[in-house]
Write a protein that holds these residues in place. Structure first.
Motif, PDB file in Angstrom:
ATOM      1  N   ALA A  78      -1.068  -7.434  -4.493  1.00 45.71           N
ATOM      2  CA  ALA A  78      -0.566  -6.083  -4.825  1.00 45.71           C
ATOM      3  C   ALA A  78       0.408  -6.157  -6.003  1.00 45.71           C
ATOM      4  CB  ALA A  78       0.104  -5.451  -3.612  1.00 45.71           C
ATOM      5  N   SER A  79       1.299  -7.158  -5.998  1.00 46.25           N
ATOM      6  CA  SER A  79       2.240  -7.305  -7.128  1.00 46.25           C
ATOM      7  C   SER A  79       1.496  -7.599  -8.414  1.00 46.25           C
ATOM      8  CB  SER A  79       3.203  -8.469  -6.900  1.00 46.25           C
ATOM      9  OG  SER A  79       3.968  -8.250  -5.784  1.00 46.25           O
ATOM     10  N   ALA A  80       0.457  -8.445  -8.330  1.00 50.27           N
ATOM     11  CA  ALA A  80      -0.318  -8.784  -9.534  1.00 50.27           C
ATOM     12  C   ALA A  80      -1.002  -7.537 -10.090  1.00 50.27           C
ATOM     13  CB  ALA A  80      -1.348  -9.866  -9.219  1.00 50.27           C
ATOM     14  N   ASP A  89      -6.885   6.130 -14.512  1.00 48.40           N
ATOM     15  CA  ASP A  89      -8.294   6.448 -14.779  1.00 48.40           C
ATOM     16  C   ASP A  89      -9.179   5.203 -14.784  1.00 48.40           C
ATOM     17  OD1 ASP A  89      -6.851   5.613 -17.050  1.00 48.40           O
ATOM     18  OD2 ASP A  89      -8.346   6.465 -18.409  1.00 48.40           O
ATOM     19  N   ARG A  90      -8.584   4.020 -14.712  1.00 49.34           N
ATOM     20  CA  ARG A  90      -9.418   2.809 -14.791  1.00 49.34           C
ATOM     21  C   ARG A  90      -9.874   2.369 -13.399  1.00 49.34           C
ATOM     22  NH1 ARG A  90      -6.516  -1.584 -18.194  1.00 49.34           N
ATOM     23  NH2 ARG A  90      -8.570  -2.547 -18.061  1.00 49.34           N
ATOM     24  N   PRO A  91     -11.193   2.129 -13.229  1.00 50.88           N
ATOM     25  CA  PRO A  91     -11.690   1.673 -11.934  1.00 50.88           C
ATOM     26  C   PRO A  91     -11.094   0.302 -11.592  1.00 50.88           C
ATOM     27  CG  PRO A  91     -13.515   2.265 -13.399  1.00 50.88           C
ATOM     28  CD  PRO A  91     -12.260   2.275 -14.228  1.00 50.88           C
ATOM     29  N   ARG A  92     -10.869   0.078 -10.284  1.00 48.63           N
ATOM     30  CA  ARG A  92     -10.331  -1.208  -9.837  1.00 48.63           C
ATOM     31  C   ARG A  92     -11.381  -1.865  -8.965  1.00 48.63           C
ATOM     32  NH1 ARG A  92      -4.376   0.184  -7.997  1.00 48.63           N
ATOM     33  NH2 ARG A  92      -3.815   1.499  -9.740  1.00 48.63           N
ATOM     34  N   ASP A 127      -6.758 -10.248   1.957  1.00 46.84           N
ATOM     35  CA  ASP A 127      -6.166  -9.461   3.048  1.00 46.84           C
ATOM     36  C   ASP A 127      -6.640  -8.001   2.931  1.00 46.84           C
ATOM     37  OD1 ASP A 127      -4.215  -7.762   4.476  1.00 46.84           O
ATOM     38  OD2 ASP A 127      -3.115  -9.645   4.790  1.00 46.84           O
ATOM     39  N   GLN A 128      -7.240  -7.499   4.003  1.00 47.78           N
ATOM     40  CA  GLN A 128      -7.835  -6.157   4.004  1.00 47.78           C
ATOM     41  C   GLN A 128      -6.849  -5.070   3.574  1.00 47.78           C
ATOM     42  OE1 GLN A 128     -11.011  -5.444   4.402  1.00 47.78           O
ATOM     43  NE2 GLN A 128     -10.681  -3.238   4.237  1.00 47.78           N
ATOM     44  N   ALA A 133      -4.793  -0.472   0.260  1.00 52.03           N
ATOM     45  CA  ALA A 133      -3.571   0.067  -0.369  1.00 52.03           C
ATOM     46  C   ALA A 133      -3.736   0.275  -1.874  1.00 52.03           C
ATOM     47  CB  ALA A 133      -2.394  -0.865  -0.092  1.00 52.03           C
ATOM     48  N   ARG A 134      -4.578  -0.543  -2.525  1.00 51.90           N
ATOM     49  CA  ARG A 134      -4.778  -0.390  -3.973  1.00 51.90           C
ATOM     50  C   ARG A 134      -6.161   0.161  -4.284  1.00 51.90           C
ATOM     51  NH1 ARG A 134      -0.365  -0.801  -3.186  1.00 51.90           N
ATOM     52  NH2 ARG A 134       1.282  -2.025  -4.181  1.00 51.90           N
TER      53      ARG A 134
END
Ligand code: ADE
Length: 248
Positions: A78-80, A89-92, A127-128, A133-134
């Motif tokens: 998450a920090s990274a 707007d950018r897909p992750r 980790d799920q 969360a992101r």
């Protein structure tokens, strides 16, 4: 007047990986490499380990509930992701064999947008909680398991980059149309006219464009039926099928 295409920021791929030295790798040569050097697209490979906080810079831990392997920690990943500071707007994407299979139509969407953030996992998984969360979109490049997501990420980026304006010129569009029609490519031939006793099909030397087109279409259909029955939809039955309310 300035053309819209001129002021658009170039397509961009941001990759989160434990092996940033793997990039650009094959993306630095040939068509993608030329387009990268000329600024048609840009690539940032970021080291997930930079987000580790403990003394050992650990990024993974043993799976809760037991079992083999190691799991990428939610807090570190998450920090990274947050440190990459990407616009909403950018897909992750998260490359994973359990993801939704990548299709040419998803590639076309990704190529048309600003360019994705791509997370490459190693170990047994991620980790799920960070996936949720992101809001990571899990993407698979096929039903086999690679040792990490990097090669899969390169496949996604390569498939997108070749579609960017100016990368392949007219070459891409034809092939893309044929794939998005759901057919495999017809066989190709070039000189010499005879190779180890095999000749080029006569129709291709006839100069009759209509006959060539019909032959290619029939070959593409036969190949698709034989190799990819999952892709095959009979064009005639499609025409006869009543339109759904959405299409009408
Ligand atoms: N990581 C490991 N195997 C993969 C696959 N088949 N697709 C995407 N990412 C992966």
């Amino acid at each position: 007047m300035t053309d819209m295409a001129d002021i658009r920021t170039p397509w961009r791929a941001t990759v989160l990986t434990l092996f940033p030295e793997m990039f650009p790798g094959p993306l630095g040569v040939s068509l993608a490499g030329k387009a990268l050097s000329s600024g048609v697209w840009s690539l940032e490979a970021r080291d997930i380990r930079e987000a580790a906080t403990d003394r050992h810079r650990s990024v993974d831990d043993t799976p809760a509930g037991g079992g083999p392997g190691m799991v990428l920690r939610a807090d570190v990943l998450a920090s990274a992701i947050d440190a990459a500071d990407i616009t909403p707007d950018r897909p992750r994407l998260l490359m994973s064999p359990r993801g939704r299979p990548l299709t040419q139509s998803r590639v076309m969407e990704l190529a048309a947008g600003p360019g994705p953030l791509i997370v490459c996992a190693r170990f047994e998984g991620v980790d799920q909680r960070v996936i949720e969360a992101r809001a990571l979109e899990e993407v698979s490049i096929g039903d086999y398991v690679l040792s990490g997501g990097e090669i899969a990420a390169m496949a996604v980026i390569d498939a997108c980059v070749r579609l960017l304006p100016g990368v392949m010129g007219k070459l891409a569009s034809g092939a893309e149309e044929s794939f998005s029609e759901g057919l495999l490519e017809y066989p190709q031939y070039t000189r010499p006219q005879e190779f180890e006793g095999q000749t080029i099909p006569e129709v291709l030397l006839s100069g009759d464009h209509a006959r060539v087109a019909a032959w290619r279409r029939a070959e593409a259909e036969a190949l698709t039926r034989a190799r990819r029955p999952d892709l095959w939809r009979d064009p005639l039955s499609e025409q006869k099928r009543p339109k759904s309310p959405r299409e009408a």
